[in-house]
Design a protein around this motif. Sequence first.
Motif, PDB file in Angstrom:
ATOM      1  N   GLY A   4       1.044  -1.409   0.012  1.00 47.75           N
ATOM      2  CA  GLY A   4      -0.284  -0.637   0.089  1.00 47.75           C
ATOM      3  C   GLY A   4       0.886   1.256   0.492  1.00 47.75           C
ATOM      4  N   LEU A   5       1.795   0.873   0.928  1.00 52.15           N
ATOM      5  CA  LEU A   5       2.936   2.582   1.041  1.00 52.15           C
ATOM      6  C   LEU A   5       3.292   2.999  -0.591  1.00 52.15           C
ATOM      7  N   TYR A   6       3.835   1.065  -1.467  1.00 51.66           N
ATOM      8  CA  TYR A   6       4.102   1.472  -2.223  1.00 51.66           C
ATOM      9  C   TYR A   6       3.614   1.983  -3.234  1.00 51.66           C
ATOM     10  N   LEU A   7       1.710   2.051  -3.120  1.00 50.59           N
ATOM     11  CA  LEU A   7       1.102   1.854  -4.617  1.00 50.59           C
ATOM     12  C   LEU A   7       0.926   3.722  -4.216  1.00 50.59           C
ATOM     13  N   LEU A   8       0.691   4.099  -3.085  1.00 55.93           N
ATOM     14  CA  LEU A   8       1.276   5.547  -2.264  1.00 55.93           C
ATOM     15  C   LEU A   8       2.285   6.244  -2.769  1.00 55.93           C
ATOM     16  N   ALA A   9       2.861   5.777  -2.514  1.00 52.28           N
ATOM     17  CA  ALA A   9       4.210   6.690  -3.454  1.00 52.28           C
ATOM     18  C   ALA A   9       4.351   6.554  -4.958  1.00 52.28           C
ATOM     19  N   LEU A  10       4.066   6.146  -5.137  1.00 56.41           N
ATOM     20  CA  LEU A  10       3.706   5.419  -7.044  1.00 56.41           C
ATOM     21  C   LEU A  10       2.772   6.339  -7.560  1.00 56.41           C
ATOM     22  N   VAL A  11       1.159   6.822  -6.789  1.00 53.21           N
ATOM     23  CA  VAL A  11       0.599   7.804  -7.387  1.00 53.21           C
ATOM     24  C   VAL A  11       1.057   9.240  -7.352  1.00 53.21           C
ATOM     25  N   LEU A  12       1.659   8.947  -6.131  1.00 54.03           N
ATOM     26  CA  LEU A  12       2.129  10.476  -5.461  1.00 54.03           C
ATOM     27  C   LEU A  12       3.567  11.302  -6.593  1.00 54.03           C
ATOM     28  N   VAL A  13       3.712  10.170  -7.365  1.00 52.28           N
ATOM     29  CA  VAL A  13       4.600  10.687  -8.118  1.00 52.28           C
ATOM     30  C   VAL A  13       4.355  10.910  -9.400  1.00 52.28           C
ATOM     31  N   PHE A  14       3.499  10.385  -9.865  1.00 51.26           N
ATOM     32  CA  PHE A  14       2.894   9.734 -11.334  1.00 51.26           C
ATOM     33  C   PHE A  14       1.551  11.572 -11.170  1.00 51.26           C
ATOM     34  N   ALA A  15       1.591  11.700  -9.469  1.00 54.85           N
ATOM     35  CA  ALA A  15       0.544  13.249  -9.865  1.00 54.85           C
ATOM     36  C   ALA A  15       1.842  14.166  -9.283  1.00 54.85           C
ATOM     37  N   THR A  16       2.881  14.295  -9.146  1.00 59.31           N
ATOM     38  CA  THR A  16       3.366  15.433  -9.265  1.00 59.31           C
ATOM     39  C   THR A  16       4.282  15.116 -10.472  1.00 59.31           C
ATOM     40  N   VAL A  17       4.403  14.379 -11.461  1.00 60.59           N
ATOM     41  CA  VAL A  17       4.773  14.893 -12.643  1.00 60.59           C
ATOM     42  C   VAL A  17       3.611  15.310 -13.424  1.00 60.59           C
ATOM     43  N   GLY A  18       2.725  14.753 -13.123  1.00 57.08           N
ATOM     44  CA  GLY A  18       1.572  15.088 -14.309  1.00 57.08           C
ATOM     45  C   GLY A  18       1.488  16.676 -14.194  1.00 57.08           C
ATOM     46  N   ARG A  19       1.337  17.003 -12.552  1.00 56.11           N
ATOM     47  CA  ARG A  19       0.961  18.576 -12.267  1.00 56.11           C
ATOM     48  C   ARG A  19       1.943  19.856 -12.812  1.00 56.11           C
ATOM     49  N   ARG A  43      -3.257   9.929 -14.306  1.00 55.76           N
ATOM     50  CA  ARG A  43      -2.968  10.467 -16.039  1.00 55.76           C
ATOM     51  C   ARG A  43      -2.102  10.668 -17.105  1.00 55.76           C
ATOM     52  N   ARG A  44      -2.309  11.996 -15.957  1.00 53.45           N
ATOM     53  CA  ARG A  44      -1.271  13.373 -17.404  1.00 53.45           C
ATOM     54  C   ARG A  44       0.156  12.184 -17.322  1.00 53.45           C
ATOM     55  N   GLY A  45       1.235  11.832 -15.882  1.00 51.17           N
ATOM     56  CA  GLY A  45       1.896  12.086 -15.042  1.00 51.17           C
ATOM     57  C   GLY A  45       2.808  10.586 -15.500  1.00 51.17           C
ATOM     58  N   VAL A  46       1.533   9.217 -16.433  1.00 50.65           N
ATOM     59  CA  VAL A  46       2.051   8.674 -16.525  1.00 50.65           C
ATOM     60  C   VAL A  46       1.929   8.582 -18.684  1.00 50.65           C
ATOM     61  N   SER A  47       1.050   9.862 -18.834  1.00 51.41           N
ATOM     62  CA  SER A  47       1.642   9.557 -20.607  1.00 51.41           C
ATOM     63  C   SER A  47       3.182  10.537 -20.345  1.00 51.41           C
ATOM     64  N   VAL A  48       3.402  11.198 -20.063  1.00 51.83           N
ATOM     65  CA  VAL A  48       4.543  12.221 -20.298  1.00 51.83           C
ATOM     66  C   VAL A  48       5.002  10.691 -19.457  1.00 51.83           C
ATOM     67  N   LEU A  49       5.483   9.776 -18.628  1.00 52.51           N
ATOM     68  CA  LEU A  49       6.649   9.200 -18.691  1.00 52.51           C
ATOM     69  C   LEU A  49       6.781   7.853 -19.499  1.00 52.51           C
ATOM     70  N   GLY A  50       5.464   7.716 -20.449  1.00 49.12           N
ATOM     71  CA  GLY A  50       5.813   7.122 -21.265  1.00 49.12           C
ATOM     72  C   GLY A  50       5.892   7.206 -22.194  1.00 49.12           C
ATOM     73  N   LYS A  51       6.041   8.666 -22.724  1.00 43.53           N
ATOM     74  CA  LYS A  51       6.619   9.419 -24.122  1.00 43.53           C
ATOM     75  C   LYS A  51       7.994   9.270 -23.620  1.00 43.53           C
ATOM     76  N   HIS A  52       9.072   9.450 -22.525  1.00 43.72           N
ATOM     77  CA  HIS A  52       9.906  10.029 -22.022  1.00 43.72           C
ATOM     78  C   HIS A  52      11.045   8.503 -22.047  1.00 43.72           C
ATOM     79  N   GLY A  53      10.045   7.298 -21.942  1.00 46.71           N
ATOM     80  CA  GLY A  53      10.460   5.745 -21.528  1.00 46.71           C
ATOM     81  C   GLY A  53      11.800   6.109 -22.791  1.00 46.71           C
ATOM     82  N   PRO A  54      12.066   4.282 -22.473  1.00 45.85           N
ATOM     83  CA  PRO A  54      12.972   3.904 -23.059  1.00 45.85           C
ATOM     84  C   PRO A  54      12.376   3.271 -24.902  1.00 45.85           C
TER      85      PRO A  54
END
Length: 71
Positions: A4-19, A43-54
């Motif tokens: 749960g903590l891992y999932l919360l941290a992951l959501v926080l990272v994606f939300a921060t990147v999206g913001r 959703r925006r954070g996942v999209s941004v990181l997906g575009k800049h991924g390997p």
Amino acid sequence: MVGGLYLLALVLVFATVGRQSVPRRERTDLRSWTLRDVYYNVRRGVSVLGKHGPSYPALDEARRPTAQRTR
């Protein structure tokens, strides 16, 4: 618990990147965020990181017709 903590941290990272991907004047204030804002920022954070991924050129090459592949 750890999952749960891992999932919360992951959501926080994606939300921060999206913001951060939104111009400053268009951002919603953190104090007024709702679950909808969190969802769209994640959703925006996942999209941004997906575009800049390997990239995987071997996979892209396999999608081409045989006659167009490089040797």
